[in-house]
Design a protein around this motif. Structure first.
Motif, PDB file in Angstrom:
ATOM      1  N   ASN A  19       0.834  -1.197   0.000  1.00 18.09           N
ATOM      2  CA  ASN A  19       0.000   0.000   0.000  1.00 18.09           C
ATOM      3  C   ASN A  19       0.874   1.254   0.000  1.00 18.09           C
ATOM      4  O   ASN A  19       1.740   1.415   0.866  1.00 18.09           O
ATOM      5  N   LYS A  39       0.133   4.253   0.737  1.00 22.98           N
ATOM      6  CA  LYS A  39      -0.063   5.089   1.931  1.00 22.98           C
ATOM      7  C   LYS A  39       0.855   4.634   3.051  1.00 22.98           C
ATOM      8  O   LYS A  39       1.416   5.462   3.784  1.00 22.98           O
ATOM      9  N   GLU A  65      -7.715   0.007   6.573  1.00 22.08           N
ATOM     10  CA  GLU A  65      -7.743   1.222   5.763  1.00 22.08           C
ATOM     11  C   GLU A  65      -8.032   2.473   6.600  1.00 22.08           C
ATOM     12  O   GLU A  65      -7.401   3.516   6.400  1.00 22.08           O
ATOM     13  N   GLU A  66      -8.960   2.386   7.531  1.00 20.10           N
ATOM     14  CA  GLU A  66      -9.305   3.558   8.344  1.00 20.10           C
ATOM     15  C   GLU A  66      -8.134   3.993   9.210  1.00 20.10           C
ATOM     16  O   GLU A  66      -7.805   5.184   9.285  1.00 20.10           O
ATOM     17  N   ASN A  67      -7.494   3.041   9.863  1.00 19.98           N
ATOM     18  CA  ASN A  67      -6.350   3.383  10.712  1.00 19.98           C
ATOM     19  C   ASN A  67      -5.135   3.802   9.888  1.00 19.98           C
ATOM     20  O   ASN A  67      -4.341   4.639  10.325  1.00 19.98           O
ATOM     21  N   GLU A 100      -5.312   5.517   7.203  1.00 24.76           N
ATOM     22  CA  GLU A 100      -5.584   6.910   6.856  1.00 24.76           C
ATOM     23  C   GLU A 100      -5.178   7.840   8.001  1.00 24.76           C
ATOM     24  O   GLU A 100      -4.605   8.914   7.783  1.00 24.76           O
ATOM     25  N   ILE A 101      -5.448   7.425   9.235  1.00 27.70           N
ATOM     26  CA  ILE A 101      -5.055   8.222  10.407  1.00 27.70           C
ATOM     27  C   ILE A 101      -3.536   8.290  10.509  1.00 27.70           C
ATOM     28  O   ILE A 101      -2.952   9.359  10.734  1.00 27.70           O
ATOM     29  N   SER A 153      -1.391   7.949   8.094  1.00 27.23           N
ATOM     30  CA  SER A 153      -0.910   8.768   6.985  1.00 27.23           C
ATOM     31  C   SER A 153      -1.016  10.254   7.307  1.00 27.23           C
ATOM     32  O   SER A 153      -0.084  11.032   7.054  1.00 27.23           O
ATOM     33  N   ASN A 154      -2.119  10.651   7.883  1.00 26.79           N
ATOM     34  CA  ASN A 154      -2.335  12.053   8.253  1.00 26.79           C
ATOM     35  C   ASN A 154      -1.325  12.513   9.296  1.00 26.79           C
ATOM     36  O   ASN A 154      -0.721  13.586   9.176  1.00 26.79           O
ATOM     37  N   LYS A 160      -0.279  14.879  -4.541  1.00 28.62           N
ATOM     38  CA  LYS A 160      -1.634  14.934  -3.996  1.00 28.62           C
ATOM     39  C   LYS A 160      -2.639  15.404  -5.048  1.00 28.62           C
ATOM     40  O   LYS A 160      -3.810  15.020  -5.003  1.00 28.62           O
TER      41      LYS A 160
END
Length: 245
Positions: free
Chosen positions: A128, A130, A212-214, A216-217, A219-220, A241
Motif C-alpha cells: 500500500n 499510503k 484502511e481507516e487506521n 488513513e489516520i 498517513s495524516n 496529492k
C-alpha cells in the motif's frame, strides 16, 4: 582528493549550457553534490549513469569548488518507477524530502537503506503506497533529528489506552485521560505502528499492516508531523496529492 562510494541520485539540475549538478545520497558521506561535465553530450558515458534515481558506484574528485563525477557504474536504475505518473511523483517526493532532512558530510547508511527499500517497494507495486509514504515520512523525520516521544503519555506516563492522541506540534503522545485539545485522536494500534516505524530495525520498518481507516489516520499524522519540520514548500508533495485527490 578522490572519493569512491555507492550512492543514489536524488536531485539533478542543469548548470550552464552543458553541465549537470546532481545530489547523491550516500551511506559514507551523506549528501554529496557533484557536477557531471558535458552532461548533454550523448558520447559521455556518465550521462545515463547519473540520472535521477540511479543507484550505483561513483568515483568523484574534488575540483576547485566542488566535486566532479569521474566515473559512474549503475547498480539499479529503478526503471519501474516510471510505469505511471503517481508512482514516479511519490518517488520524487521521497527524494525531495530526503534532500531537506539529510545532511552533507554526515554518514547516512540508514537513510540510504530506507529510501532504497521504499523505491524497491514502489517498483514491485504490492505494498500500500499510503503505508510506504507514512513510513518514509516518519522515519526520515527521526533520522533527521526529529524523533517524537512515543514511548508513553507525556503527562502521566501511561504506555497505552484504547484511544490515544498524537501532538503534532510537541511531538509526543497522550493517553485518553490526558487528552490535549490540539492533538490528533488515534487508536492504540496507530500509536503502536508509529512506535514501530520510529524504533524498529530499518530492515523491518515496512513490515506491518493496518486497516484502511487506521492507515488513513497514520498517513495524516506522519505527513503533518514531518511537514512541521520542513521550512520549505514541497512542490513534489503538492503535485502527488493533485494526482490522487
Amino acid at each position: 582528493m578522490q572519493l569512491t562510494t555507492k550512492g543514489l541520485i536524488i536531485k539533478e539540475q542543469t548548470v550552464g549550457e552543458s553541465d549537470r549538478l546532481v545530489t547523491l545520497l550516500t551511506a559514507d558521506f551523506g549528501l554529496v553534490k557533484a557536477f557531471v561535465r558535458r552532461a548533454k553530450n550523448f558520447k559521455n558515458q556518465n550521462v545515463s549513469s547519473t540520472s535521477l534515481f540511479v543507484y550505483g558506484d561513483f568515483t568523484l574528485y574534488k575540483g576547485r569548488d566542488a566535486y566532479v563525477i569521474d566515473s559512474a557504474a549503475p547498480i539499479e536504475v529503478f526503471f519501474d518507477l516510471r510505469r505511471d505518473i503517481e508512482t514516479l511523483s511519490l518517488a520524487q517526493y521521497f527524494a525531495q524530502l530526503t534532500y531537506f532532512l539529510a545532511s552533507e558530510e554526515h554518514p547516512a547508511p540508514e537513510t540510504l537503506r530506507l529510501v532504497l527499500n521504499a523505491l524497491h517497494l514502489l517498483c514491485k507495486g504490492n505494498k500500500n503506497t499510503k503505508l510506504i509514504k507514512a513510513v518514509v515520512e516518519m522515519r526520515l523525520a527521526c533520522l533527521g533529528g526529529y524523533m517524537p516521544n512515543v514511548l508513553a503519555c507525556y503527562r502521566c506516563g501511561a504506555y497505552d489506552s484504547d484511544m490515544m492522541y498524537f501532538d503534532i506540534e510537541e511531538g509526543c503522545i497522550y493517553c485518553e485521560n490526558c487528552f490535549r485539545n490540539n492533538a490528533i485522536e488515534a487508536p492504540y494500534s496507530v500509536i503502536s505502528a508509529i512506535r514501530f516505524i520510529c524504533l524498529s530495525d530499518i530492515s523491518k520498518v515496512f513490515s506491518f499492516s493496518l486497516g484502511e481507516e487506521n492507515l488513513e489516520i497514520l498517513s495524516n499524522i506522519c505527513e503533518r508531523y514531518t511537514l512541521t519540520h520542513i521550512d520549505s514548500k514541497l512542490t513534489t508533495l503538492e503535485f502527488y496529492k493533485s494526482l490522487i485527490l
